[in-house]
Design an enzyme around this catalytic site. Structure first.
Site, short mmCIF file in Angstrom:
data_model
loop_
_atom_site.label_atom_id
_atom_site.label_comp_id
_atom_site.label_asym_id
_atom_site.label_seq_id
_atom_site.Cartn_x
_atom_site.Cartn_y
_atom_site.Cartn_z
CE LYS A 96 39.63 41.04 44.50
NZ LYS A 96 39.39 41.52 43.06
CG ASN A 97 37.50 46.03 42.44
OD1 ASN A 97 38.25 44.96 42.66
ND2 ASN A 97 36.24 46.08 42.14
NE ARG A 134 42.50 41.94 34.87
CZ ARG A 134 43.03 41.63 33.68
NH1 ARG A 134 43.78 40.43 33.47
NH2 ARG A 134 43.15 42.66 32.72
CG ASP A 175 36.83 36.77 39.00
OD1 ASP A 175 37.13 35.87 39.77
OD2 ASP A 175 36.22 37.87 39.43
CG ASP A 206 32.78 43.91 40.07
OD1 ASP A 206 33.17 43.09 39.17
OD2 ASP A 206 33.93 44.65 40.67
CG MET A 220 31.48 46.87 30.89
SD MET A 220 31.50 48.04 32.36
CE MET A 220 33.11 48.42 32.39
#
EC number: 2.5.1.7
Length: 434
Positions: free
Chosen positions: A22-23, A97, A121, A319, A341
């Site tokens: 996804k990223n 986002r 998120d 993540d 983070m």
């Protein structure tokens, strides 16, 4: 609002394939705006965030065609610049986002961009300063329209420059790189993110005609070019899914094989799970996780409690901390989970405590987990998924728990995990969507 009903206590067995990352794919799709020629992208996951971005590209006038089961072609020859000023476009950006990564390509190719504050998120403050300052350094002007609550970005010409980023932001680096490839002159980016998905973006841009060097380091050098061309690109497997499946196998004491994981791009993820006592074997490009009745958390050499903390690549991705936290609840020993983070990603632990987990939430960034060593099975319960990664962690907990669990707001899980119940049920899980 959809829900999962999970019957816990079932062991998994068999093979499972991770989806495309996804990223990575969110960056790659945005990068197709940098050329009027066709770009084909393979291994695209069928998940909510990605599908929403693909639809947004269509709305912008990009010609999008599905060319295979997980392949799409994008041709941004006739982008509707007027649509970018519409309330409809800005509303869609606010719920996604990944839309922030439209700024770099749009300013580089068309000289302007507009975007509302992007969604995603609710895991704490996620600053956009790195994006804006970096593109400003290339010569763009940023203004905030208070009446419409949008950012307006414009540039007559982008010019290469040297910059030192205040944080190694992945999406920030991606945005700046996408703007710099069409800027006039040379750009150097120090403290650039260097994770595999950013490397993939840079390699694709080079195939399109960009001149980027220093890939995989934290110092990128970009020689601007006049135009980019079409190419084909294949997205890496999702390292977060790979880690989620490792944790799932450990919690349910199952034997599974995770296929085609691109092991060389997993970094310290396998070793981080080994520190929790989980056995796993690399078999070619697969990971084999044997069934374990117990797994013991390591201590540091001086005997002090193990700490698992996130960090920019090549450190551990934030993540996966939610998954590691839930896996530790059934380990032998204790561990400190330090989420550096983001400041509210640990706020789902109350749901695990309700299920019987022993967790001390020290502050918004740290939690101590005292493992049950499978001596006490978690209880099924009712819970709501607050974000993607907490959602999958709660699903793992429910799969290992005794009795029936219900997870609500699973649209959060759908944002990042493709047909997760279908794939898990195929290897022995009992999950029903209602």
């Amino acid at each position: 609002m959809a829900s999962f009903v999970i019957e816990g206590g079932h062991r998994l067995s068999g093979e499972i394939h991770p989806q495309g990352a996804k990223n990575e794919v969110l960056q790659i799709i945005c990068a197709t705006l940098l050329t009027a020629e066709e770009v084909t992208v393979n291994n695209i996951p069928d998940i909510l965030d990605v599908n929403n971005l693909i639809q947004l590209m269509r709305d912008m006038g990009v010609t999008v065609a599905k060319t295979g089961v997980d392949s799409y072609s994008f041709k941004a020859a006739n982008v509707d610049l007027a649509y970018l000023e519409s309330d409809n476009f800005l509303k869609k950006c606010s719920s996604l986002r990944g839309s922030v990564m439209l700024i770099g390509p749009m300013v580089a190719r068309f000289g302007k961009a507009m975007i509302s504050k992007p969604g995603g998120d609710k895991i704490g403050r996620r600053r956009l300063d790195t994006h804006f300052i970096g593109i400003q350094n290339l010569g763009a002007d940023f203004t905030y329209n208070e009446e419409r609550e949008i950012y307006e970005i414009s540039a007559e010409e982008l010019k290469g420059t040297s910059m030192l980023l205040d944080e190694a932001s992945v999406t920030g680096t991606a945005n700046i790189v996408m703007a710099a490839v069409l800027a006039k002159g040379k750009t150097t980016i120090y403290n650039a993110a260097c994770e595999p998905y950013l490397q993939q973006l840079c390699k694709m841009l080079n195939r399109m005609g960009a001149k980027i060097s220093g890939i995989a380091s934290n110092l990128l050098t970009i020689e601007g070019v006049e135009e980019l061309h079409g190419t084909d690109h294949t997205v890496l497997p999702d390292m977060i899914e790979v880690g989620s499946f490792i944790g799932m196998a450990a919690m349910t004491r199952s034997e599974i094989t995770i296929k085609n994981v691109s092991y060389e791009n997993l970094g310290i993820i396998p070793e981080s799970f080994r520190r929790l006592g989980i056995k796993l074997e690399q078999r070619g490009d697969d990971i084999f996780v044997p069934a374990q009745d117990c797994y013991q958390i390591e201590s540091f050499i001086d005997g002090s409690i193990m700490t698992i903390a996130d960090a920019p690549w090549p450190g551990l991705t934030p993540d996966l901390l939610s998954v590691m936290l839930v896996v530790a609840t059934q380990a032998k020993g204790s561990v400190l989970i330090h989420q550096k983070m983001f400041e509210s990603r640990l706020f789902f632990v109350d749901k695990l405590i309700d299920m019987g987990a022993q967790i001390i939430l020290c502050d918004p960034h740290r939690a101590v987990v005292i493992g049950h060593n499978h001596g006490f099975t978690l209880r099924g319960g009712n819970m709501t998924s607050p974000d993607i990664r907490a959602g999958i962690a709660l699903l793992i907990a429910a799969m290992s728990a005794e009795g029936i669990s219900r997870i609500h707001n699973i649209e959060q899980i759908d944002r990042g995990y493709q047909n997760i119940e279908g794939r898990l049920n195929a290897i022995g899980a009992r999950i029903t969507r209602i």
